[in-house]
Write a protein that holds these residues in place. Structure first.
Motif, short mmCIF file in Angstrom:
data_model
loop_
_atom_site.label_atom_id
_atom_site.label_comp_id
_atom_site.label_asym_id
_atom_site.label_seq_id
_atom_site.Cartn_x
_atom_site.Cartn_y
_atom_site.Cartn_z
N ASN A 193 0.67 -1.01 0.02
CA ASN A 193 -0.06 0.05 -0.03
C ASN A 193 0.91 1.42 -0.09
O ASN A 193 2.16 1.18 0.68
N ALA A 195 0.05 5.26 0.72
CA ALA A 195 -0.70 6.02 1.05
C ALA A 195 -0.32 7.54 0.39
O ALA A 195 0.70 7.64 0.18
N GLY A 249 -9.11 4.66 0.32
CA GLY A 249 -8.32 3.97 1.50
C GLY A 249 -8.94 3.41 2.59
O GLY A 249 -8.35 3.21 3.66
N ASP A 254 -2.77 3.16 7.82
CA ASP A 254 -1.34 3.72 7.51
C ASP A 254 -0.60 3.58 9.01
O ASP A 254 -1.11 4.28 9.76
N CYS A 264 -5.31 5.90 -1.14
CA CYS A 264 -4.10 4.79 -1.40
C CYS A 264 -4.01 4.03 -2.74
O CYS A 264 -5.06 3.55 -3.35
#
Length: 436
Positions: A193, A195, A249, A254, A264
């Motif tokens: 991922n 962000a 997201g 995060d 994201c």
């Protein structure tokens, strides 16, 4: 080897159709133009069943997802595609993703080793007079496309299909990116991922919209398929669109903030070694240099090295509800069946599923018997019904399998219970069909 039937096209649908026929005891000539001096704009190898876009067969959840249910039904019917998909599976949370090279190699080896299959590297330019299944997919060669158009008297419909980039794992900055599946499904390392803050996201969208795109003038006024839309085309619908699509997201924490990010970007493992990762939902028609520039603005991908950049190709398909009967036969020439994306189904699994049904229908016909269609309460039956009559021909568009294609559950039901009711009903219906 003389053959009982010809299968034209060695993609997912053609490979599955050939396998089903061969397993039923019929001799199959499998004609594939790649490897015989011809190529396509999307393929990179001569392997059968090569995956040209994502490496994901999508959700494998058979209790609450229509495509997961389709996986289950195909496994129950001896699908080669699902067998090799399971054998080459790579981590992807609740999805079934595969090592694309190992998968295609496995399908090719299985068909090459089958005593009832002869693989011939040849391009077919005319419609056969003998029993055949045409599974040439969205990139059907021009001469055969013209032969089909002449026979049907209809112009082919078309839509764009786009390919997402693939990144080398060791070029991803894991000080910035992190491993996590959405809602913590899977083992926690299935996705990488990246962000974005609000400011980073808006800057990214601005760069995306301003970047130079590849133009396809010969394809003007051809619609995009909603399920595989270029990311920059989605962004043109509104600056916040991507946050509610491939860049949402939600369900991701995060580690730098302990909160869900504003937006994201996710990457999913693309091969068994874990050295290649594709950018999920990032199909694109940006020029290659622009892809490198713009995608390196994503936090964590600032030094990304790309094993493959995104691209775009044209898909064509029939007005199947008008042209095909309930057993996928061309109404004007019943010795010919069609299967796969050329029928207007969308997705790897859906294409293979229609190949499976075309193979089984053809095998029954060669054996001198009829095979009833799978019940519309099943995923196979719902998809087949949509293709062969469940949609109006003049508005027919490619479709993934979904519960909207199934007959409604009667009476009032809670939304939370409805999907499980669909899948329970489908299993019962499939068991009855198999037994009969």
């Amino acid at each position: 080897m003389t053959h009982d039937i010809q299968v034209i096209g060695g993609g997912l649908a053609g490979s599955e159709a050939a396998w089903q026929l061969a397993e039923a005891g019929f001799r199959v000539r499998l004609s594939e133009m790649r490897g015989g001096g011809d190529a396509t704009a999307a393929h990179h190898t001569d392997d059968l069943a090569e995956l040209v876009c994502s490496n994901s067969f999508r959700s494998d959840d058979a209790d609450s997802n229509a495509v997961g249910l389709l996986h289950q039904e195909m496994r129950a019917l001896g699908s080669l595609i699902l067998r090799e998909g399971d054998r080459t599976r790579v981590p992807a949370g609740s999805a079934l993703a595969v090592d694309r090279d190992g998968f295609a190699a496995g399908v090719t080896a299985a068909l090459a080793a089958h005593p009832n299959v002869t693989i011939v590297r040849e391009r077919i330019d005319i419609l056969p007079d003998a029993p055949a299944i045409i599974a040439t997919g969205p990139l059907t060669a021009p001469a055969l496309s013209e032969a089909i158009a002449t026979e049907t008297g209809k112009d082919a419909l078309a839509f764009f299909d786009a390919i997402a980039p693939i990144v080398h794992r060791d070029s991803i900055d894991m000080e910035t990116a992190w491993f996590q599946s959405r809602w913590n499904k899977g083992d926690g390392t299935d996705y990488i991922n990246c962000a974005m803050s609000k400011e980073e996201y808006h800057a990214f969208v601005a760069e995306l919209l301003a970047a130079e795109k590849t133009e396809y003038r010969e394809w003007e006024n051809v619609p995009y398929f909603e399920g595989c839309m270029p990311i920059e085309v989605m962004a043109e619908r509104g600056v916040e669109t991507l946050r509610f699509g491939p860049m949402k997201g939600v369900g991701l924490d995060d580690p730098r903030t302990g909160r869900w990010p504003y937006a994201c970007v996710q990457l999913r493992q693309d091969n068994a070694l874990g050295t290649l990762w594709n950018i999920v939902g990032f199909q694109t028609k940006l020029k290659h240099a622009e892809q490198v520039r713009v995608f390196r603005t994503i936090p964590g991908l600032q030094n990304a090295e790309f094993a493959r950049l995104g691209g775009l190709h044209r898909n064509t398909f029939l007005r199947s509800p008008e042209l095909l009967d309930g057993e996928l036969r061309l109404k004007s020439r019943p010795a010919i069946r069609f299967a796969g994306q050329v029928t207007g189904c969308e997705g790897y699994v859906e294409s293979a599923a229609i190949g499976l049904l075309a193979g089984r229908f053809a095998a029954a016909e060669l054996a001198g018997r009829s095979l009833p269609s799978p019940p519309v309460e099943t995923a196979l039956g719902a998809l087949l019904s949509h293709i062969t009559g469940g949609a109006a021909a003049d508005t027919y568009q490619p479709m993934n399998v979904n519960f909207g294609l199934f007959p409604p559950i009667p009476g009032k039901t809670k939304k939370a219970d409805r999907k499980r009711m669909y899948t329970d009903r489908a299993r019962e219906a499939l068991a009855g069909w198999v037994a009969a």
